[in-house]
Design a protein around this motif. Structure first.
Motif, PDB file in Angstrom:
ATOM      1  N   PRO A 198      24.055 -24.967  -2.505  1.00  0.00           N
ATOM      2  CA  PRO A 198      23.486 -23.665  -2.156  1.00  0.00           C
ATOM      3  C   PRO A 198      22.650 -23.756  -0.874  1.00  0.00           C
ATOM      4  CG  PRO A 198      23.150 -24.158  -4.481  1.00  0.00           C
ATOM      5  CD  PRO A 198      23.659 -25.416  -3.849  1.00  0.00           C
ATOM      6  N   ASN A 199      22.659 -22.687  -0.090  1.00  0.00           N
ATOM      7  CA  ASN A 199      21.810 -22.560   1.109  1.00  0.00           C
ATOM      8  C   ASN A 199      22.121 -23.551   2.231  1.00  0.00           C
ATOM      9  OD1 ASN A 199      20.494 -20.479  -0.174  1.00  0.00           O
ATOM     10  ND2 ASN A 199      18.778 -21.730  -0.843  1.00  0.00           N
ATOM     11  N   VAL A 200      23.377 -23.933   2.357  1.00  0.00           N
ATOM     12  CA  VAL A 200      23.744 -24.804   3.486  1.00  0.00           C
ATOM     13  C   VAL A 200      24.450 -24.006   4.588  1.00  0.00           C
ATOM     14  CG1 VAL A 200      23.925 -26.911   2.097  1.00  0.00           C
ATOM     15  CG2 VAL A 200      25.973 -25.477   2.437  1.00  0.00           C
ATOM     16  N   GLY A 201      24.649 -22.692   4.337  1.00  0.00           N
ATOM     17  CA  GLY A 201      25.310 -21.844   5.330  1.00  0.00           C
ATOM     18  C   GLY A 201      26.757 -21.544   4.989  1.00  0.00           C
ATOM     19  N   LYS A 202      27.119 -21.814   3.734  1.00  0.00           N
ATOM     20  CA  LYS A 202      28.517 -21.693   3.309  1.00  0.00           C
ATOM     21  C   LYS A 202      29.015 -20.247   3.350  1.00  0.00           C
ATOM     22  CE  LYS A 202      29.013 -22.425  -0.937  1.00  0.00           C
ATOM     23  NZ  LYS A 202      29.395 -21.023  -1.233  1.00  0.00           N
ATOM     24  N   SER A 203      28.284 -19.341   2.700  1.00  0.00           N
ATOM     25  CA  SER A 203      28.726 -17.948   2.672  1.00  0.00           C
ATOM     26  C   SER A 203      28.546 -17.268   4.030  1.00  0.00           C
ATOM     27  CB  SER A 203      27.973 -17.164   1.585  1.00  0.00           C
ATOM     28  OG  SER A 203      28.389 -17.615   0.314  1.00  0.00           O
ATOM     29  N   THR A 204      27.544 -17.714   4.772  1.00  0.00           N
ATOM     30  CA  THR A 204      27.363 -17.181   6.133  1.00  0.00           C
ATOM     31  C   THR A 204      28.577 -17.541   6.979  1.00  0.00           C
ATOM     32  OG1 THR A 204      24.964 -17.470   5.949  1.00  0.00           O
ATOM     33  CG2 THR A 204      25.853 -17.178   8.162  1.00  0.00           C
ATOM     34  N   LEU A 205      29.050 -18.771   6.828  1.00  0.00           N
ATOM     35  CA  LEU A 205      30.239 -19.210   7.562  1.00  0.00           C
ATOM     36  C   LEU A 205      31.454 -18.404   7.112  1.00  0.00           C
ATOM     37  CD1 LEU A 205      31.756 -21.114   9.447  1.00  0.00           C
ATOM     38  CD2 LEU A 205      31.910 -22.761   7.576  1.00  0.00           C
ATOM     39  N   VAL A 226      24.909 -26.800  12.282  1.00  0.00           N
ATOM     40  CA  VAL A 226      23.761 -27.161  13.118  1.00  0.00           C
ATOM     41  C   VAL A 226      23.076 -25.918  13.675  1.00  0.00           C
ATOM     42  CG1 VAL A 226      24.849 -29.339  13.805  1.00  0.00           C
ATOM     43  CG2 VAL A 226      25.143 -27.304  15.255  1.00  0.00           C
ATOM     44  N   ALA A 227      21.907 -26.141  14.282  1.00  0.00           N
ATOM     45  CA  ALA A 227      21.234 -25.076  15.024  1.00  0.00           C
ATOM     46  C   ALA A 227      22.007 -24.832  16.321  1.00  0.00           C
ATOM     47  CB  ALA A 227      19.797 -25.481  15.335  1.00  0.00           C
ATOM     48  N   GLU A 228      21.859 -23.650  16.862  1.00  0.00           N
ATOM     49  CA  GLU A 228      22.603 -23.250  18.075  1.00  0.00           C
ATOM     50  C   GLU A 228      22.445 -24.246  19.217  1.00  0.00           C
ATOM     51  OE1 GLU A 228      22.036 -19.556  21.035  1.00  0.00           O
ATOM     52  OE2 GLU A 228      22.208 -18.979  18.922  1.00  0.00           O
ATOM     53  N   GLU A 268      34.681 -40.597   8.706  1.00  0.00           N
ATOM     54  CA  GLU A 268      35.566 -41.619   9.267  1.00  0.00           C
ATOM     55  C   GLU A 268      35.938 -42.645   8.200  1.00  0.00           C
ATOM     56  OE1 GLU A 268      35.781 -44.803  12.980  1.00  0.00           O
ATOM     57  OE2 GLU A 268      34.096 -43.421  12.844  1.00  0.00           O
ATOM     58  N   ALA A 269      34.964 -43.005   7.359  1.00  0.00           N
ATOM     59  CA  ALA A 269      35.213 -43.985   6.305  1.00  0.00           C
ATOM     60  C   ALA A 269      36.237 -43.470   5.292  1.00  0.00           C
ATOM     61  CB  ALA A 269      33.902 -44.329   5.594  1.00  0.00           C
ATOM     62  N   GLU A 270      36.292 -42.142   5.138  1.00  0.00           N
ATOM     63  CA  GLU A 270      37.218 -41.531   4.171  1.00  0.00           C
ATOM     64  C   GLU A 270      38.534 -41.077   4.800  1.00  0.00           C
ATOM     65  OE1 GLU A 270      35.002 -38.208   2.591  1.00  0.00           O
ATOM     66  OE2 GLU A 270      34.499 -39.340   0.803  1.00  0.00           O
ATOM     67  N   GLY A 271      38.599 -41.094   6.144  1.00  0.00           N
ATOM     68  CA  GLY A 271      39.788 -40.579   6.820  1.00  0.00           C
ATOM     69  C   GLY A 271      39.828 -39.062   6.840  1.00  0.00           C
ATOM     70  N   ASN A 272      38.660 -38.437   6.812  1.00  0.00           N
ATOM     71  CA  ASN A 272      38.563 -36.980   6.819  1.00  0.00           C
ATOM     72  C   ASN A 272      38.158 -36.456   8.188  1.00  0.00           C
ATOM     73  OD1 ASN A 272      39.322 -36.309   4.167  1.00  0.00           O
ATOM     74  ND2 ASN A 272      37.325 -36.912   3.388  1.00  0.00           N
ATOM     75  N   GLY A 273      38.247 -35.151   8.365  1.00  0.00           N
ATOM     76  CA  GLY A 273      37.908 -34.523   9.641  1.00  0.00           C
ATOM     77  C   GLY A 273      36.486 -33.985   9.651  1.00  0.00           C
ATOM     78  N   VAL A 274      35.964 -33.754  10.857  1.00  0.00           N
ATOM     79  CA  VAL A 274      34.627 -33.164  11.040  1.00  0.00           C
ATOM     80  C   VAL A 274      34.703 -32.164  12.188  1.00  0.00           C
ATOM     81  CG1 VAL A 274      32.193 -33.577  11.594  1.00  0.00           C
ATOM     82  CG2 VAL A 274      33.492 -35.327  10.403  1.00  0.00           C
ATOM     83  N   PHE A 275      34.023 -31.048  12.039  1.00  0.00           N
ATOM     84  CA  PHE A 275      33.792 -30.206  13.206  1.00  0.00           C
ATOM     85  C   PHE A 275      32.369 -29.676  13.129  1.00  0.00           C
ATOM     86  CE2 PHE A 275      34.963 -27.115  10.091  1.00  0.00           C
ATOM     87  CZ  PHE A 275      34.449 -25.883  10.488  1.00  0.00           C
ATOM     88  N   VAL A 276      31.786 -29.454  14.304  1.00  0.00           N
ATOM     89  CA  VAL A 276      30.392 -29.011  14.396  1.00  0.00           C
ATOM     90  C   VAL A 276      30.385 -27.503  14.591  1.00  0.00           C
ATOM     91  CG1 VAL A 276      28.263 -29.180  15.727  1.00  0.00           C
ATOM     92  CG2 VAL A 276      29.649 -31.223  15.320  1.00  0.00           C
ATOM     93  N   ILE A 277      29.533 -26.836  13.834  1.00  0.00           N
ATOM     94  CA  ILE A 277      29.507 -25.377  13.860  1.00  0.00           C
ATOM     95  C   ILE A 277      28.082 -24.886  13.649  1.00  0.00           C
ATOM     96  CG2 ILE A 277      29.849 -25.092  11.362  1.00  0.00           C
ATOM     97  CD1 ILE A 277      31.846 -22.846  12.057  1.00  0.00           C
ATOM     98  N   SER A 278      27.780 -23.720  14.172  1.00  0.00           N
ATOM     99  CA  SER A 278      26.532 -23.047  13.841  1.00  0.00           C
ATOM    100  C   SER A 278      26.915 -21.771  13.107  1.00  0.00           C
ATOM    101  CB  SER A 278      25.726 -22.707  15.101  1.00  0.00           C
ATOM    102  OG  SER A 278      24.657 -21.839  14.760  1.00  0.00           O
ATOM    103  N   ALA A 279      26.752 -21.776  11.799  1.00  0.00           N
ATOM    104  CA  ALA A 279      27.174 -20.624  10.990  1.00  0.00           C
ATOM    105  C   ALA A 279      26.431 -19.362  11.419  1.00  0.00           C
ATOM    106  CB  ALA A 279      26.930 -20.910   9.510  1.00  0.00           C
ATOM    107  N   LYS A 280      25.164 -19.548  11.780  1.00  0.00           N
ATOM    108  CA  LYS A 280      24.357 -18.401  12.202  1.00  0.00           C
ATOM    109  C   LYS A 280      24.929 -17.786  13.478  1.00  0.00           C
ATOM    110  CE  LYS A 280      19.494 -17.160  12.862  1.00  0.00           C
ATOM    111  NZ  LYS A 280      18.129 -17.706  13.051  1.00  0.00           N
ATOM    112  N   LEU A 281      25.302 -18.657  14.430  1.00  0.00           N
ATOM    113  CA  LEU A 281      25.895 -18.183  15.679  1.00  0.00           C
ATOM    114  C   LEU A 281      27.253 -17.532  15.418  1.00  0.00           C
ATOM    115  CD1 LEU A 281      25.938 -18.063  18.820  1.00  0.00           C
ATOM    116  CD2 LEU A 281      27.089 -20.274  18.752  1.00  0.00           C
TER     117      LEU A 281
END
Length: 366
Positions: A9-16, A207-209, A230-243
């Motif tokens: 909860p409160n990590v920016g999931k629904s905002t995203l 992240v913050a803007e 990287e250890a799991e072989g998964n992807g990452v992308f950086v986003i600012s849900a607020k932005l």
């Protein structure tokens, strides 16, 4: 393609989710504001299909689509029914991949369910709940297969695999890091379990803007997420849900200007789609005509008849040939007839492997 958005909860999931789908899911500064999973269908931005539409003066342009499912914030104990519990774990089982939103920003005004920002702990919390749920599934399957193996010795290989896999999960590892034995029957059984932790995951580092311009390079939390992915072989992308929420209110032209002012090349949706396609090994082929120009999503390595089957099962069943031209070649020549004259349109058979950006006219007979 169906992606499930998860996170504490409160990590920016629904905002995203709101910003990606403009679906208006409720977003509030307390846990469990998303009671039912919200679903939004989002067209995959693809300039190629738009340009083909202009060239053909088509009546309709249809983009490939991604279905997003916003799943209520999980907490420690979700697999045992804590918070809103198992119903949300069931919703995750239906998706092709998981988008795990991880908080990588400090903000005293936004409560963290565990009292502090720690992406490694947050990822482990979610993973452990998914692992516990997977263990329950394996235990039920194990009880059934052990009995059957007494009568059918060929099932012993599956029994052995379940024992090894359960031990792997008991040690806190995910199913996607388990090495499934090189046996067709065992691999088929593993796939049928549809384990949550076997699903590909894309971490959305929220992240913050100010951290967007360098793609989170100066953010210690983002670096931790990247190490774990990287250890799991998964992807990452950086986003600012607020932005992204602010961007969702702007026109396409205004978005470009806004992102340029920030020194950012791509929107969060573009980043997520690119990461999803890469992680799942997906590409798009195109069909074009006066009635409709359309993009179709397929797995990399798909052969022509199976690609035809994406359009209609009759196309695959009665497949004869595929008339194939590269998108850019078609655009440069101005028409399919001109491309044919140049000899750059291929007549391909059943063994042709479709490439990203192929414009295809299927010939079939049923």
């Amino acid at each position: 393609m169906k992606l499930g958005i998860v996170g504490l909860p409160n990590v920016g999931k629904s905002t995203l989710f709101n910003s990606l789908t403009k679906a208006g899911a409720q977003a509030a500064n307390f846990p469990f504001c998303t009671i039912d999973p919200n679903v939004g269908i989002v067209p995959v931005p693809d300039e190629r299909i738009e340009k083909l539409g202009e060239m053909y003066h088509t009546k309709k342009v249809t983009h490939a689509a991604i279905e997003f499912v916003d799943i209520a914030g999980l907490v420690k104990g979700a697999s045992k029914g804590e918070g809103l519990g198992n119903q949300f774990l069931a919703n995750i089982r239906e998706v092709d991949a998981i988008v795990h939103v991880v908080r990588c920003f400090e903000d005293a005004n936004v409560i963290h369910v565990d009292g502090s920002v720690d992406p490694a702990r947050d990822i482990d919390t979610i993973n452990m709940e998914l692992i516990f749920s997977d263990i329950e599934i394996l235990e039920r399957r194990y009880a059934k297969v052990v009995k059957q193996a007494k009568m059918d010795k060929t099932l012993q290989k599956e029994v052995d695999m379940i024992e090894a896999l359960k031990k792997h999960l008991d040690e806190g590892n995910t199913a996607r890091t388990f090495e499934v034995p090189d046996d067709e029957d065992v691999q088929k059984a593993f796939a049928e379990y549809n384990l949550l932790t076997a699903k590909k995951t894309i971490y959305a580092a929220n992240v913050a803007e100010d951290d967007l311009a360098d793609d989170g390079a100066g953010n210690q939390y983002v670096q931790k997420v990247r190490e774990m992915a990287e250890a799991e072989g998964n992807g990452v992308f950086v986003i600012s849900a607020k932005l992204e929420e602010e961007l969702s209110e702007l026109s396409d032209e205004e978005k470009k200007e806004f992102l340029a002012d920030l020194g950012v090349e791509s929107s969060g949706l573009d980043k997520l789609i690119a990461a999803s396609y890469k992680l799942l090994g997906l590409i798009s082929f195109l069909t074009a005509g006066e009635d409709e120009c359309r993009a179709w999503t397929i797995k990399e390595g798909t052969k022509a008849p199976q690609a035809a089957g994406k359009i209609h099962t009759d196309f695959e069943r009665g497949f004869i040939k595929a008339e194939v031209v590269n998108y850019q070649d078609l655009l440069d020549n101005g028409s399919l007839a001109a491309a044919r004259e140049k000899g750059i349109v291929g007549m391909e058979g059943k063994d042709y492997v479709v490439k990203d950006g192929d414009v295809i006219l299927f010939r079939f007979n049923v």
